[in-house]
Design a protein around this motif. Structure first.
Motif, PDB file in Angstrom:
ATOM      1  N   THR A  61       0.822  -1.217   0.000  1.00 25.97           N
ATOM      2  CA  THR A  61       0.000   0.000   0.000  1.00 25.97           C
ATOM      3  C   THR A  61       0.859   1.271   0.000  1.00 25.97           C
ATOM      4  OG1 THR A  61      -0.128  -0.052   2.405  1.00 25.97           O
ATOM      5  CG2 THR A  61      -1.925  -1.116   1.208  1.00 25.97           C
ATOM      6  N   ALA A  62       2.156   1.105  -0.214  1.00 29.50           N
ATOM      7  CA  ALA A  62       3.079   2.236  -0.053  1.00 29.50           C
ATOM      8  C   ALA A  62       2.791   3.378  -1.024  1.00 29.50           C
ATOM      9  CB  ALA A  62       4.521   1.759  -0.218  1.00 29.50           C
ATOM     10  N   PHE A  63       2.376   3.057  -2.245  1.00 32.21           N
ATOM     11  CA  PHE A  63       2.168   4.122  -3.239  1.00 32.21           C
ATOM     12  C   PHE A  63       1.050   5.095  -2.834  1.00 32.21           C
ATOM     13  CE2 PHE A  63       4.601   1.644  -6.528  1.00 32.21           C
ATOM     14  CZ  PHE A  63       5.527   2.651  -6.769  1.00 32.21           C
ATOM     15  N   GLU A  64       0.161   4.662  -1.932  1.00 30.80           N
ATOM     16  CA  GLU A  64      -0.876   5.587  -1.436  1.00 30.80           C
ATOM     17  C   GLU A  64      -0.255   6.785  -0.723  1.00 30.80           C
ATOM     18  OE1 GLU A  64      -3.460   3.403   1.165  1.00 30.80           O
ATOM     19  OE2 GLU A  64      -3.822   1.836  -0.349  1.00 30.80           O
ATOM     20  N   HIS A  65       0.998   6.641  -0.293  1.00 31.68           N
ATOM     21  CA  HIS A  65       1.652   7.705   0.473  1.00 31.68           C
ATOM     22  C   HIS A  65       2.554   8.587  -0.387  1.00 31.68           C
ATOM     23  CE1 HIS A  65       0.276   5.990   4.316  1.00 31.68           C
ATOM     24  NE2 HIS A  65       0.301   4.856   3.622  1.00 31.68           N
ATOM     25  N   VAL A  66       2.604   8.296  -1.684  1.00 32.90           N
ATOM     26  CA  VAL A  66       3.461   9.070  -2.583  1.00 32.90           C
ATOM     27  C   VAL A  66       2.627  10.166  -3.247  1.00 32.90           C
ATOM     28  CG1 VAL A  66       4.874   8.989  -4.675  1.00 32.90           C
ATOM     29  CG2 VAL A  66       4.995   7.120  -3.006  1.00 32.90           C
ATOM     30  N   ALA A  67       3.079  11.419  -3.075  1.00 37.34           N
ATOM     31  CA  ALA A  67       2.373  12.533  -3.713  1.00 37.34           C
ATOM     32  C   ALA A  67       2.846  12.729  -5.142  1.00 37.34           C
ATOM     33  CB  ALA A  67       2.598  13.813  -2.921  1.00 37.34           C
ATOM     34  N   GLY A  68       4.124  12.539  -5.371  1.00 39.45           N
ATOM     35  CA  GLY A  68       4.652  12.772  -6.704  1.00 39.45           C
ATOM     36  C   GLY A  68       6.159  12.671  -6.738  1.00 39.45           C
ATOM     37  N   TYR A  69       6.721  13.259  -7.809  1.00 38.07           N
ATOM     38  CA  TYR A  69       8.147  13.047  -8.080  1.00 38.07           C
ATOM     39  C   TYR A  69       8.794  14.335  -8.565  1.00 38.07           C
ATOM     40  CZ  TYR A  69       6.379   8.292  -8.079  1.00 38.07           C
ATOM     41  OH  TYR A  69       5.750   7.129  -7.708  1.00 38.07           O
ATOM     42  N   THR A  70      10.114  14.391  -8.402  1.00 41.76           N
ATOM     43  CA  THR A  70      10.879  15.429  -9.062  1.00 41.76           C
ATOM     44  C   THR A  70      12.283  14.876  -9.326  1.00 41.76           C
ATOM     45  OG1 THR A  70      11.412  17.798  -9.047  1.00 41.76           O
ATOM     46  CG2 THR A  70      11.653  16.637  -6.964  1.00 41.76           C
ATOM     47  N   VAL A  71      13.140  15.726  -9.906  1.00 44.79           N
ATOM     48  CA  VAL A  71      14.500  15.300 -10.234  1.00 44.79           C
ATOM     49  C   VAL A  71      15.447  15.863  -9.179  1.00 44.79           C
ATOM     50  CG1 VAL A  71      16.321  15.305 -11.999  1.00 44.79           C
ATOM     51  CG2 VAL A  71      13.914  15.414 -12.684  1.00 44.79           C
ATOM     52  N   CYS A  72      16.455  15.089  -8.827  1.00 46.76           N
ATOM     53  CA  CYS A  72      17.482  15.579  -7.902  1.00 46.76           C
ATOM     54  C   CYS A  72      18.866  15.388  -8.512  1.00 46.76           C
ATOM     55  CB  CYS A  72      17.406  14.821  -6.580  1.00 46.76           C
ATOM     56  SG  CYS A  72      18.690  15.335  -5.416  1.00 46.76           S
ATOM     57  N   ASN A  73      19.697  16.394  -8.354  1.00 45.50           N
ATOM     58  CA  ASN A  73      21.126  16.270  -8.664  1.00 45.50           C
ATOM     59  C   ASN A  73      21.866  16.437  -7.350  1.00 45.50           C
ATOM     60  OD1 ASN A  73      23.766  16.425  -9.499  1.00 45.50           O
ATOM     61  ND2 ASN A  73      23.513  18.308 -10.695  1.00 45.50           N
TER      62      ASN A  73
END
Lengths: 227, 348
Positions: free
Chosen positions: B99-111
């Motif tokens: 059920t972990a993806f229920e806690h993901v709001a979104g994504y971005t890129v990191c350097n």
């Protein structure tokens, strides 16, 4: 048990929630490692300050209960002086380092027993509520000698351990100067001077109190995790 | 051009981009890409561990898209690292992978830059390597989870000055996003705004002052960062020599610098002010203004001044030759016996 916004009174003592802690900042502890510090995996004694970030889930207050995880008998009670930053501190010279300090308080850097100093070991050190701070912040002007304060840990009212803040590899000023060489500290950030060796253990059901001369007493109860 | 929410339309370089969300705890993974572990295996004293290698960063490390990061003059190996950043959207305590993806709001890129010269084997990677001011670039924008059908199927790459230096795929993550959330939330409560930097793949390279580093993740974004020198931060003296322009007998600094590197040791020999149109125009104007006075001098006076220049070079051959050798790598016999005396001959 977590507090996103810990507030200990008004600015400049309003904490940002950003916490850095010095590790192994205790000369006798490093000396006791002896030749082991030169062996793999560490290979050489540390040169720069050894540091950990205490994330916001670890923050707790005086009086909060701390959970001893299921399957573990006890936690180390790590008494540390807490330096509260009062001014933006970047590349602070040693001679004027204490001028960026707003005040001081006490932390209990709780930890499950560590087997090694090689990896950050966040599962052992960064658990919810594992870094209570308090009870209040004493203005820096009232603490003229932060490197000569008596520290004591009491378990259920019995003194289990005593030391002073003066045995660090780096003093308060030295730590601020060396840390701010590469990372800027902001008002309300805190820097923990670090724990001296031999931190006593506390078990579920016990109460741990840390006293630092002139700063008061930080008390937290330990409770067992409900599986 | 960028249209701000208040309606203003501004050029890209007129805005400063911050990380695209309010960042809480910054959780970083080391050795979480199969090929990066292979790349580093020679210097690792342990192999891939069962337990994820997790470390934290503080907020001072963060900067946004098109930010500039300091590249210290006195280090030999500072590298970039492109990685997928997973943003938590809902409190997560003791969450199972299922059920972990229920806690993901979104994504971005990191350097996530590292200065490897400062690596020490105590609570490694230590903060002096990984938690430097401005060393963690986050952005350029926040991509909601609903717009990313499969975050484990994203190609990522780094380009330094347009050259491809690093490429990988989030399919190669040793600990997947749900596994990481299950592991982390087993001992620490994750909160909205916490971010997990999932680890960088094979191919990290040294970056230098002036380099433009672009980290791309397909479907997420293209994150740009530029390396700038100590000089911009008022940090002088780390480098043994600082060379500015001399225009109209006055020292003149430039907006940009370049470094002169000793080819034998790779040490920075000098920081040199890089002239642009402003400096060239000033020098031309100064020369034009001086010309009539110079032309008005008797020929014998002009000869004396030119000869004096040659004599000064002759008197300082050994020092000039040593500097020339450090700068170009030519052998000292050549610079000391031929090159510098030849320069003096031009004036005598």
């Amino acid at each position: 048990m977590t507090h996103a916004a810990l507030t200990f009174g008004l600015s400049p003592f309003r904490l940002s929630g950003v916490e850095y802690a010095a590790l192994l900042n205790h000369a006798p502890q490093l000396a006791a490692l002896g030749d082991a510090a030169h062996q793999p995996p560490c290979k050489a004694p540390p040169q720069a300050p050894v540091l950990a970030v205490k994330p916001r889930n670890t923050l707790a207050r005086d009086g909060d209960m701390v959970v001893v995880p299921a399957g573990h008998a006890a936690l180390a009670m790590g008494a540390s002086l807490v330096v509260v930053i009062g001014r933006t501190a970047c590349r602070v010279p040693l001679a004027s380092a204490l001028a960026v300090v707003a005040g001081y308080t006490i932390a209990n850097m709780l930890s499950l027993p560590l087997a090694s100093h090689y990896r950050p070991a966040v599962r052992l050190m960064a658990r919810d509520g594992f870094c209570p701070l308090g009870p209040s912040i004493t203005p820096a002007a009232q603490v003229p000698a932060p490197d000569a304060l008596a520290v004591a840990v009491q378990i259920d009212g019995v003194t289990a351990w005593q030391d002073s803040t003066g045995q660090g590899v780096r003093s308060v000023a030295h730590l601020i100067a060396d840390v701010t060489e590469f990372m800027t500290l902001q008002p309300g950030d805190v820097l923990l001077l670090g724990v001296a060796a031999g931190a006593p253990l506390g078990r579920a059901g016990q109460q741990a109190s840390i006293t630092i001369e002139d700063l008061g007493c930080l008390t937290n109860g330990l409770i067992a995790e409900i599986a | 051009m960028i249209r701000l929410t208040d309606g203003r339309v501004l050029p890209e370089d007129a805005v400063v981009r911050l990380p695209p969300f309010e960042v809480g705890t910054i959780i970083a993974l080391g050795l979480n890409c199969a090929d990066h572990v292979k790349e580093l295996s020679k210097e690792l004293t342990v192999t891939t561990q069962d337990e994820p290698l997790v470390f934290f960063k503080g907020p001072g490390a963060l900067i946004g898209h098109r930010g500039c990061t300091r590249r210290p003059a006195d280090v030999k190996f500072m590298h970039d690292g492109c990685e997928l950043a997973v943003v938590i959207g809902k409190t997560a305590a003791r969450v199972k992978a299922a059920t972990a993806f229920e806690h993901v709001a979104g994504y971005t890129v990191c350097n996530d830059y590292a200065v490897r010269d400062h690596l020490e084997n105590w609570y490694r990677p230590n903060l002096r390597v990984k938690n430097r001011d401005g060393g963690t670039v986050l952005g350029l924008w926040f991509v909601p989870a609903a717009d990313v059908p499969d975050p484990h199927k994203l190609a990522l790459r780094t380009l330094v000055n347009g050259q491809l230096t690093q490429q990988g795929n989030t399919a190669d993550l040793i600990n997947t996003i749900p596994a990481l959330i299950e592991y982390l939330s087993s001992f620490m409560t994750l909160q909205a705004g916490d971010v997990i930097l999932t680890g960088t793949p094979d191919g990290v390279v040294n970056v230098n002052v002036g380099d433009e580093v672009v980290c791309e993740i397909d479907g997420i974004g293209r994150l740009v960062n530029t390396l700038i020198s100590d000089t911009h931060f008022g940090r002088r003296g780390a480098c043994p020599m600082r060379i500015h322009h001399l225009i109209n007998s006055k020292p003149v600094e430039s907006r940009d610098d370049f470094e002169s590197v000793n080819p034998a040791t790779q040490d920075v020999l000098a920081e040199v002010a890089a002239g642009g149109a402003v400096e060239i125009n000033a020098a031309v104007a100064a020369a034009k203004a001086a010309l009539s006075k110079w032309a008005g001098l008797p020929a014998t006076d002009r000869v004396c001044l030119l000869r004096k220049l040659g004599e000064l070079i002759t008197a300082n051959v050994s020092q000039i030759a040593r500097t020339e050798t450090q700068d170009t790598g030519q052998v000292i016999g050549q610079t000391g016996k031929q090159l510098v005396p030849r320069a003096a001959d031009n004036f005598t």
